[in-house]
Design a protein around this motif. Structure first.
Motif, mmCIF file in Angstrom:
data_model
loop_
_atom_site.group_PDB
_atom_site.id
_atom_site.type_symbol
_atom_site.label_atom_id
_atom_site.label_comp_id
_atom_site.label_asym_id
_atom_site.label_seq_id
_atom_site.Cartn_x
_atom_site.Cartn_y
_atom_site.Cartn_z
ATOM 1 N N GLY A 102 0.522 -1.451 -0.112
ATOM 2 C CA GLY A 102 -0.196 0.111 0.399
ATOM 3 C C GLY A 102 1.024 1.227 0.213
ATOM 4 O O GLY A 102 0.722 1.836 -1.105
ATOM 5 N N ALA A 103 1.496 1.454 0.747
ATOM 6 C CA ALA A 103 2.777 2.601 1.297
ATOM 7 C C ALA A 103 3.525 3.064 -0.562
ATOM 8 O O ALA A 103 3.482 3.648 -1.041
ATOM 9 N N LEU A 104 3.523 2.013 -1.363
ATOM 10 C CA LEU A 104 4.443 1.774 -2.759
ATOM 11 C C LEU A 104 3.866 2.473 -3.768
ATOM 12 O O LEU A 104 4.091 2.820 -4.561
ATOM 13 N N TYR A 105 2.783 1.934 -3.532
ATOM 14 C CA TYR A 105 1.569 2.442 -4.351
ATOM 15 C C TYR A 105 1.164 3.501 -4.119
ATOM 16 O O TYR A 105 0.716 4.545 -5.400
ATOM 17 N N ALA A 106 0.833 3.569 -2.989
ATOM 18 C CA ALA A 106 0.331 5.405 -2.724
ATOM 19 C C ALA A 106 2.022 6.527 -3.133
ATOM 20 O O ALA A 106 1.473 7.943 -4.126
ATOM 21 N N ALA A 107 2.759 6.140 -3.317
ATOM 22 C CA ALA A 107 3.835 6.751 -3.498
ATOM 23 C C ALA A 107 3.919 7.541 -4.750
ATOM 24 O O ALA A 107 3.820 7.907 -5.479
ATOM 25 N N GLY A 108 3.439 5.631 -5.360
ATOM 26 C CA GLY A 108 3.425 5.616 -7.328
ATOM 27 C C GLY A 108 2.329 6.333 -7.342
ATOM 28 O O GLY A 108 2.608 7.482 -8.697
ATOM 29 N N LEU A 109 0.841 6.436 -6.885
ATOM 30 C CA LEU A 109 0.415 6.882 -7.344
ATOM 31 C C LEU A 109 0.187 8.477 -7.560
ATOM 32 O O LEU A 109 -0.379 9.644 -8.175
ATOM 33 N N ALA A 110 0.825 8.721 -6.297
ATOM 34 C CA ALA A 110 1.356 10.307 -6.314
ATOM 35 C C ALA A 110 2.509 11.309 -7.124
ATOM 36 O O ALA A 110 1.933 12.021 -7.589
ATOM 37 N N GLN A 111 2.940 10.342 -7.593
ATOM 38 C CA GLN A 111 4.528 10.749 -8.048
ATOM 39 C C GLN A 111 3.961 10.824 -9.270
ATOM 40 O O GLN A 111 3.758 11.673 -10.209
ATOM 41 N N ALA A 112 2.499 10.146 -9.952
ATOM 42 C CA ALA A 112 1.274 9.733 -10.909
ATOM 43 C C ALA A 112 0.817 10.877 -10.963
ATOM 44 O O ALA A 112 0.321 11.569 -11.817
ATOM 45 N N GLY A 113 0.564 12.072 -10.419
ATOM 46 C CA GLY A 113 0.171 12.839 -10.255
ATOM 47 C C GLY A 113 -1.842 12.557 -9.841
ATOM 48 O O GLY A 113 -2.465 13.990 -9.891
ATOM 49 N N PHE A 114 -2.230 11.917 -9.347
ATOM 50 C CA PHE A 114 -3.259 10.980 -8.610
ATOM 51 C C PHE A 114 -3.395 11.752 -7.041
ATOM 52 O O PHE A 114 -2.106 11.540 -6.128
ATOM 53 N N THR A 115 -4.607 12.948 -6.382
ATOM 54 C CA THR A 115 -4.616 12.287 -4.946
ATOM 55 C C THR A 115 -4.868 10.748 -5.316
ATOM 56 O O THR A 115 -5.676 10.065 -5.366
ATOM 57 N N VAL A 116 -4.344 10.276 -3.439
ATOM 58 C CA VAL A 116 -4.856 8.883 -2.967
ATOM 59 C C VAL A 116 -5.187 8.958 -1.739
ATOM 60 O O VAL A 116 -5.251 9.689 -0.973
ATOM 61 N N ALA A 117 -7.160 8.259 -2.405
ATOM 62 C CA ALA A 117 -7.433 8.362 -0.714
ATOM 63 C C ALA A 117 -7.313 6.014 -0.593
ATOM 64 O O ALA A 117 -7.444 5.848 -1.118
ATOM 65 N N ARG A 118 -7.135 6.667 0.461
ATOM 66 C CA ARG A 118 -6.853 4.654 1.009
ATOM 67 C C ARG A 118 -8.137 3.829 1.777
ATOM 68 O O ARG A 118 -8.680 4.735 2.493
#
Lengths: 318, 318
Positions: free
Chosen positions: B273-289
């Motif tokens: 979850g931490a890796l994807y949260a970082a990746g999604l943020a880097q790709a420009g998305f806001t993340v709702a976990r």
């Protein structure tokens, strides 16, 4: 032996999983050949020197016969680590930088591989440099894009006889791993993997992958879904997987190297060559084919001519 | 047992390699839980009925306790094949189509998976439909893009409480196969694969893969080349492989589903979850976990409320 049929040099392609030896006469013609599974992973107790000496003795030659070698035998895990030559690298010069294995009565020289020391796209190859040198006309070509499919497919840009850049696709290795060990093994169970180049399933999956190579990982699971939802049979699933992987490679390589390119030189043998020829044509390229095995043998012969001009005659200009 | 603490229903997540059982009381609160490796591949001689009965007896319940199940237990290789529900599919309606396992004294019902019968992008999922139903607010959302990373990552588009489409990426499976069995195993030898979400190598490889997901297969070999040419160490190679695969997934999913999307709902647990949260943020998305395990448990509870309203109280509207 009669003079005319005497072996002048041994030409050796020594890879990770295979060993091929040709005896060439002073005209560069093949007198004899051997194939063995004693690649890097299986040289065994004899070691590299022992394996080579045994085969050459079995072929009726003596210890004075020199050998020119290309492939993974020159890697860190091989016989002698021969440092990579950096690109851009003139193919003739690369052949000339073969290094002699020390401590042997026999003269054995190993041709170096190539390194692309590009921070964004580091890459290496070993063995393909010799194949490239042996493709008819390539050392004299002004510009060529060369596809060399296999376990690790290489795409190489050659300009004025020099390799200017290249890339590696894990296509063959991905096919093996996915077909035998992933969730897709169920979809392919029992298929013999002998995909026909004119199989419409191969063409369909290849076409969409060429058009959109970014979908590779997502499209893999579609093969599984197609077996569950559409009754796709194992032979078709193998054709789909093959089309998807080869199409992704061709599509991505076209994006990277294909601007303005009409003809791709395809260095391949057997069924894989037929699949790539079909795929390249479908992607809009004209295909110029060269046999992979003949190419490596000719490249080794060219290196032998440079190194031992007294043993083997120079090439006749085309 | 006292009335207030009596088990009302067993909620069961039964996948390929895991089995999780929660006892829920009539308020839907967790009384007890079990985790076991007795997934589909290891149910053994007891069979599904025997494994479930044994665990529930060990947890002190009797044969009258009903069980609601999601996951691969409903597949062809599972306990009872429950036909897929085709998309678009309302999540509430999918939960309501759980099928009872015949021939048992205990009432056991299995929730169906979803099928996307799209000739160009056939796909299936099982288990994620229940997780989706349990993500807070998702059944009421007008539109949401949901990322569910794992062995087979799912990206799901939810519109007005219905799944309208989805895709599957083999990210986790590719990581396992490539890290342990491909040429890259040398590059990763000895690494513990515990990649940190703030590792700059992870971020760098992820970034280029997000930008250009079509380079996946070609970029894989760069990890090998980086160890040979740049001295990349195993832990960094693991971070690179992870970044490359996750980045390719995010980049390709963004191309396919991301037009106009600002927020991605990330359903995951733990380090992944931490890796994807970082990746999604880097790709420009806001993340709702949302926590993956809580989501599947809440989805199972929602199905139980529909099926056995006399046993378990209705949800309190938020």
């Amino acid at each position: 032996m009669t003079g005319a049929r005497q072996a002048a040099v041994a030409a050796v392609d020594w890879g990770t999983s295979h060993l091929r030896i040709w005896l060439l006469d002073r005209d560069g013609m093949v007198l004899d050949e051997r194939r063995s599974g004693e690649g890097l992973l299986k040289t065994g107790a004899d070691g590299f020197a022992g394996v080579l000496a045994r085969h050459l003795a079995d072929m009726g030659t003596d210890d004075a016969l020199p050998a020119i070698i290309c492939g993974m035998a020159g890697s860190r895990q091989g016989w002698l680590e021969v440092p990579y030559v950096d690109v851009p690298a003139a193919l003739d010069a690369v052949l000339g930088r073969a290094e002699r294995v020390p401590g042997l009565a026999r003269e054995v020289a190993i041709i170096p591989g190539l390194a692309q020391r590009d921070a964004a796209a580091p890459d290496v190859l070993r063995g393909e440099e010799t194949q490239l040198a042996g493709v008819p006309g390539l050392r004299g070509a002004r510009e060529a894009l060369v596809a060399m499919p296999g376990t690790h497919s290489k795409w190489v840009v050659v300009r004025d006889g020099s390799v200017s850049g290249f890339g590696t696709w894990l296509t063959g290795e991905l096919f093996s791993l996915l077909a035998s060990q992933s969730i897709l093994r169920h979809a392919l169970a029992g298929a013999d993997f002998a995909v026909a180049a004119d199989d419409p399933t191969f063409a369909a999956w290849l076409g969409s992958a060429v058009a959109e190579p970014s979908t590779l990982s997502a499209a893999l699971f579609r093969i599984r879904a197609a077996t569950l939802l559409q009754g796709m049979q194992p032979a078709k699933a193998a054709a789909a997987l093959s089309g998807l992987l080869i199409g992704s490679e061709i599509g991505a390589a076209r994006q990277r190297f294909g601007a303005g390119v009409e003809t791709v030189t395809l260095v391949a043998s057997g069924p894989l060559g037929a699949l790539y020829a079909a795929g390249l044509a479908q992607a809009g390229f004209t295909v110029a084919r060269a046999d992979a095995e003949a190419a490596v043998r000719e490249g080794l012969a060219a290196a032998a001519r440079q190194r031992w001009p007294q043993r083997i005659k120079p090439e006749v200009p085309a």
